[in-house]
Design a protein around this motif. Sequence first.
Motif, PDB file in Angstrom:
ATOM      1  N   GLN A 103       0.825  -1.207   0.000  1.00 29.35           N
ATOM      2  CA  GLN A 103       0.000   0.000   0.000  1.00 29.35           C
ATOM      3  C   GLN A 103       0.863   1.263   0.000  1.00 29.35           C
ATOM      4  OE1 GLN A 103      -2.056  -1.237   3.579  1.00 29.35           O
ATOM      5  NE2 GLN A 103      -3.985  -1.437   2.440  1.00 29.35           N
ATOM      6  N   ILE A 104       1.974   1.224   0.708  1.00 36.51           N
ATOM      7  CA  ILE A 104       2.891   2.366   0.708  1.00 36.51           C
ATOM      8  C   ILE A 104       3.434   2.599  -0.694  1.00 36.51           C
ATOM      9  CG2 ILE A 104       5.134   3.185   1.548  1.00 36.51           C
ATOM     10  CD1 ILE A 104       4.482   1.806   4.217  1.00 36.51           C
ATOM     11  N   GLU A 105       3.823   1.529  -1.356  1.00 36.88           N
ATOM     12  CA  GLU A 105       4.320   1.667  -2.733  1.00 36.88           C
ATOM     13  C   GLU A 105       3.225   2.225  -3.640  1.00 36.88           C
ATOM     14  OE1 GLU A 105       7.313   1.414  -3.702  1.00 36.88           O
ATOM     15  OE2 GLU A 105       8.227   0.490  -1.932  1.00 36.88           O
ATOM     16  N   GLY A 106       1.981   1.827  -3.390  1.00 37.93           N
ATOM     17  CA  GLY A 106       0.876   2.355  -4.175  1.00 37.93           C
ATOM     18  C   GLY A 106       0.673   3.838  -3.975  1.00 37.93           C
ATOM     19  N   ILE A 107       0.851   4.309  -2.750  1.00 46.93           N
ATOM     20  CA  ILE A 107       0.703   5.738  -2.467  1.00 46.93           C
ATOM     21  C   ILE A 107       1.814   6.536  -3.143  1.00 46.93           C
ATOM     22  CG2 ILE A 107       0.926   7.446  -0.603  1.00 46.93           C
ATOM     23  CD1 ILE A 107      -0.845   5.567   1.080  1.00 46.93           C
ATOM     24  N   ILE A 108       3.033   5.993  -3.153  1.00 46.85           N
ATOM     25  CA  ILE A 108       4.121   6.671  -3.877  1.00 46.85           C
ATOM     26  C   ILE A 108       3.730   6.843  -5.340  1.00 46.85           C
ATOM     27  CG2 ILE A 108       6.517   6.468  -4.661  1.00 46.85           C
ATOM     28  CD1 ILE A 108       7.070   4.916  -2.025  1.00 46.85           C
ATOM     29  N   GLN A 109       3.179   5.800  -5.939  1.00 44.72           N
ATOM     30  CA  GLN A 109       2.773   5.890  -7.343  1.00 44.72           C
ATOM     31  C   GLN A 109       1.604   6.845  -7.529  1.00 44.72           C
ATOM     32  OE1 GLN A 109       4.515   4.797  -9.981  1.00 44.72           O
ATOM     33  NE2 GLN A 109       5.964   4.370  -8.316  1.00 44.72           N
ATOM     34  N   SER A 110       0.742   6.975  -6.537  1.00 45.98           N
ATOM     35  CA  SER A 110      -0.349   7.950  -6.630  1.00 45.98           C
ATOM     36  C   SER A 110       0.203   9.371  -6.685  1.00 45.98           C
ATOM     37  CB  SER A 110      -1.297   7.796  -5.435  1.00 45.98           C
ATOM     38  OG  SER A 110      -1.980   6.564  -5.483  1.00 45.98           O
ATOM     39  N   PHE A 111       1.238   9.661  -5.904  1.00 44.68           N
ATOM     40  CA  PHE A 111       1.887  10.968  -5.991  1.00 44.68           C
ATOM     41  C   PHE A 111       2.503  11.178  -7.380  1.00 44.68           C
ATOM     42  CE2 PHE A 111       1.618  11.193  -1.360  1.00 44.68           C
ATOM     43  CZ  PHE A 111       1.542  12.563  -1.131  1.00 44.68           C
ATOM     44  N   VAL A 112       3.132  10.140  -7.902  1.00 42.54           N
ATOM     45  CA  VAL A 112       3.734  10.231  -9.234  1.00 42.54           C
ATOM     46  C   VAL A 112       2.671  10.531 -10.283  1.00 42.54           C
ATOM     47  CG1 VAL A 112       4.811   8.852 -11.065  1.00 42.54           C
ATOM     48  CG2 VAL A 112       5.761   8.814  -8.749  1.00 42.54           C
ATOM     49  N   GLN A 113       1.569   9.798 -10.244  1.00 45.75           N
ATOM     50  CA  GLN A 113       0.522   9.998 -11.251  1.00 45.75           C
ATOM     51  C   GLN A 113      -0.097  11.389 -11.142  1.00 45.75           C
ATOM     52  OE1 GLN A 113       0.027   8.005 -13.833  1.00 45.75           O
ATOM     53  NE2 GLN A 113       1.695   6.777 -12.958  1.00 45.75           N
ATOM     54  N   ALA A 114      -0.310  11.885  -9.920  1.00 46.05           N
ATOM     55  CA  ALA A 114      -0.854  13.235  -9.749  1.00 46.05           C
ATOM     56  C   ALA A 114       0.121  14.274 -10.285  1.00 46.05           C
ATOM     57  CB  ALA A 114      -1.158  13.487  -8.277  1.00 46.05           C
ATOM     58  N   ALA A 115       1.417  14.070 -10.051  1.00 48.10           N
ATOM     59  CA  ALA A 115       2.421  15.014 -10.563  1.00 48.10           C
ATOM     60  C   ALA A 115       2.441  15.019 -12.089  1.00 48.10           C
ATOM     61  CB  ALA A 115       3.795  14.654 -10.007  1.00 48.10           C
ATOM     62  N   ARG A 116       2.289  13.847 -12.685  1.00 47.61           N
ATOM     63  CA  ARG A 116       2.248  13.789 -14.157  1.00 47.61           C
ATOM     64  C   ARG A 116       0.997  14.478 -14.696  1.00 47.61           C
ATOM     65  NH1 ARG A 116       4.372   7.524 -14.478  1.00 47.61           N
ATOM     66  NH2 ARG A 116       6.608   8.014 -14.664  1.00 47.61           N
ATOM     67  N   ARG A 117      -0.107  14.331 -14.016  1.00 46.51           N
ATOM     68  CA  ARG A 117      -1.309  15.062 -14.426  1.00 46.51           C
ATOM     69  C   ARG A 117      -1.071  16.569 -14.316  1.00 46.51           C
ATOM     70  NH1 ARG A 117      -5.913  11.892 -14.947  1.00 46.51           N
ATOM     71  NH2 ARG A 117      -5.869   9.822 -13.959  1.00 46.51           N
ATOM     72  N   ALA A 118      -0.413  16.990 -13.244  1.00 39.60           N
ATOM     73  CA  ALA A 118      -0.119  18.413 -13.063  1.00 39.60           C
ATOM     74  C   ALA A 118       0.750  18.941 -14.195  1.00 39.60           C
ATOM     75  CB  ALA A 118       0.567  18.634 -11.716  1.00 39.60           C
ATOM     76  N   GLU A 119       1.710  18.148 -14.619  1.00 42.07           N
ATOM     77  CA  GLU A 119       2.560  18.571 -15.737  1.00 42.07           C
ATOM     78  C   GLU A 119       1.754  18.677 -17.022  1.00 42.07           C
ATOM     79  OE1 GLU A 119       6.853  17.653 -17.846  1.00 42.07           O
ATOM     80  OE2 GLU A 119       5.998  16.127 -16.515  1.00 42.07           O
ATOM     81  N   ARG A 120       0.889  17.692 -17.279  1.00 46.66           N
ATOM     82  CA  ARG A 120       0.052  17.767 -18.479  1.00 46.66           C
ATOM     83  C   ARG A 120      -0.814  19.018 -18.478  1.00 46.66           C
ATOM     84  NH1 ARG A 120      -0.715  12.001 -17.955  1.00 46.66           N
ATOM     85  NH2 ARG A 120      -2.781  12.268 -17.025  1.00 46.66           N
TER      86      ARG A 120
END
Length: 371
Positions: free
Chosen positions: A154-171
């Motif tokens: 679950q911790i690894e999943g939360i790290i990836q959630s931050f990554v995906q949100a950051a990529r959305r922010a860049e888009r």
Amino acid sequence: MTQTLFSPLDLGPVRVPNRIAVAPMCQYSAHDGCASDWHLQHLMTLAMSGAGLVMLEATAVERAGRITHGCLGLYSDENERALDRVLKAARSVALPGTRFGVQISHAGRKGSAQRPWEGGGPLAAHEDPWMTVAPSPLPHDAGWHVPRDLEEVQIEGIIQSFVQAARRAERLGFDVVELHMAHGYLLHQFHSPLSNRRHDRWGDSSRGRMALPLAVAHAVREAVSSDIAVGARITGTDWETGGLGVGDAVDLARALEAAGLAYLDVTSGGMPTKAPIAVHPGYQVPLAEAVKSQSRTIVRAVGLIVSPDHANEIITSNQADQVAIGRGLLDNPRWAWHAAEQLGIQLPRPPQYDRARPAIWPGAQQRNRAA
């Protein structure tokens, strides 16, 4: 050359035209994470404020990472489309050079809460609560939900959630992505010994408690392009015996700088405390100054910075490189315009509002005398 409130500043690859940032301020007005018409008017207003950097409110990286049902999110395509509309409108009216950033966050055990004007406590059974998570099964405060302690996957999943949100922010075209590691939310919960009682690599020592904030920082910095400035809001003190202090903030600051972060916003609190906090204008500035003096990173000060003279003094005396104004801009969205007038700076204004400039409107002089 002496730096002043209206001198430019480089946040890594991103240049802002002055040292004023709009502090991230939750509006609790989203619909399943999607920005609403309230956000449209709010962000368009702040885009004209004269602040060099406009930071959006804490924006959840997961649906269960929201604080309340009304919190903004970047966890779905619908969230992204709604925020795209708002950001484009804000850019269309922004003053020249204005940059935009978004603070991404996970509320952890402080989630599943009521909006402040509904009481601000934990959601009751009839209010559609959700299961909260934390480093350890310790409730935020008396009467709050007991969170589920996170497992490794679950911790690894939360790290990836931050990554995906950051990529959305860049888009979406944000210039700055800020990681929320303060105010009692999940990354702060992992960092603070008051909330992290783990005995694995995600706790058990000062370094272990920093592991998740640092993992998120490294992952997000690697996930977005070098044109994006990545920063973090960190805790200068928990204001509680046994909690984080300024030495911990300095250690985290140095580690985040090594991870490639461009700046740090130094704040405090968010954990329940019975300790008295002497709140007064600029009460958190010494925390920012301590981090700045013991690291090489760009530092932003925040917390009841009220007057333009005080804000300017913070910069000119090298206590911080940037100041964040929150409630001052809610009270007066033209705070930066009037600060420029007071400090003798010509700040660009929309020509539609030019008739209100001090040279031709006597009310400006009356306002200045009253201030």
